[in-house]
Scaffold this motif. Structure first.
Motif, PDB file in Angstrom:
ATOM      1  N   ARG A   7      59.676  39.948  48.136  1.00 22.12           N
ATOM      2  CA  ARG A   7      59.623  41.359  47.775  1.00 22.12           C
ATOM      3  C   ARG A   7      60.072  41.521  46.332  1.00 22.12           C
ATOM      4  O   ARG A   7      61.098  41.000  45.918  1.00 22.12           O
ATOM      5  N   VAL A   8      59.264  42.265  45.564  1.00 29.21           N
ATOM      6  CA  VAL A   8      59.577  42.597  44.169  1.00 29.21           C
ATOM      7  C   VAL A   8      59.358  44.102  44.042  1.00 29.21           C
ATOM      8  O   VAL A   8      58.234  44.552  43.833  1.00 29.21           O
ATOM      9  N   GLY A   9      60.420  44.883  44.193  1.00 27.71           N
ATOM     10  CA  GLY A   9      60.277  46.334  44.198  1.00 27.71           C
ATOM     11  C   GLY A   9      59.441  46.759  45.381  1.00 27.71           C
ATOM     12  O   GLY A   9      59.691  46.361  46.518  1.00 27.71           O
ATOM     13  N   ASN A  10      58.392  47.551  45.118  1.00 31.58           N
ATOM     14  CA  ASN A  10      57.491  47.999  46.182  1.00 31.58           C
ATOM     15  C   ASN A  10      56.332  47.034  46.396  1.00 31.58           C
ATOM     16  O   ASN A  10      55.443  47.297  47.190  1.00 31.58           O
ATOM     17  N   GLY A  13      55.491  39.192  45.541  1.00 33.97           N
ATOM     18  CA  GLY A  13      55.106  38.194  44.556  1.00 33.97           C
ATOM     19  C   GLY A  13      55.327  36.797  45.092  1.00 33.97           C
ATOM     20  O   GLY A  13      55.804  36.615  46.211  1.00 33.97           O
ATOM     21  N   ILE A  14      54.965  35.820  44.289  1.00 34.22           N
ATOM     22  CA  ILE A  14      55.197  34.428  44.643  1.00 34.22           C
ATOM     23  C   ILE A  14      55.936  33.757  43.490  1.00 34.22           C
ATOM     24  O   ILE A  14      55.841  34.186  42.336  1.00 34.22           O
ATOM     25  N   VAL A  15      56.681  32.720  43.828  1.00 26.43           N
ATOM     26  CA  VAL A  15      57.376  31.941  42.811  1.00 26.43           C
ATOM     27  C   VAL A  15      56.587  30.650  42.629  1.00 26.43           C
ATOM     28  O   VAL A  15      56.309  29.939  43.598  1.00 26.43           O
ATOM     29  N   LEU A  16      56.196  30.381  41.382  1.00 26.62           N
ATOM     30  CA  LEU A  16      55.453  29.159  41.078  1.00 26.62           C
ATOM     31  C   LEU A  16      56.399  28.146  40.441  1.00 26.62           C
ATOM     32  O   LEU A  16      57.147  28.489  39.525  1.00 26.62           O
ATOM     33  N   PRO A  17      56.353  26.907  40.876  1.00 31.15           N
ATOM     34  CA  PRO A  17      57.211  25.890  40.288  1.00 31.15           C
ATOM     35  C   PRO A  17      56.904  25.688  38.798  1.00 31.15           C
ATOM     36  O   PRO A  17      55.758  25.830  38.356  1.00 31.15           O
TER      37      PRO A  17
END
Length: 83
Positions: A7-10, A13-17
């Protein structure tokens, strides 16, 4: 590769290495394009004005342009386009 949505605010997202970010030259901006196979993430196109500051500095360092050369060919090109 498997990752989770966060969750990113409303939004989410995804975290990329870091290794993937470097390998595919992903920096601050990316383009997202839906495809039949999924979502394609590519580096964003360079801004149109990228490099202008360096060009301006080089032009200024070269000194003033003689007035006759400043508009040389401009009037002819403008006339040809309007015909």
């Amino acid at each position: 590769m498997h990752t989770r949505l966060i969750r990113v605010g409303n939004s989410q997202g995804i975290v990329l290495p870091k290794k993937l970010l470097q390998q595919y030259h992903l920096t601050r901006a990316v383009d997202l394009r839906p495809t039949p196979e999924g979502l394609l993430i590519t580096p964003a196109a360079s801004p149109a004005r990228q490099g202008w500051e360096e060009q301006m500095q080089a032009t200024m360092a070269a000194g003033p342009v003689p007035e006759g050369e400043l508009l040389e060919g401009f009037a002819d090109a403008a006339f040809e386009e309007s015909e």
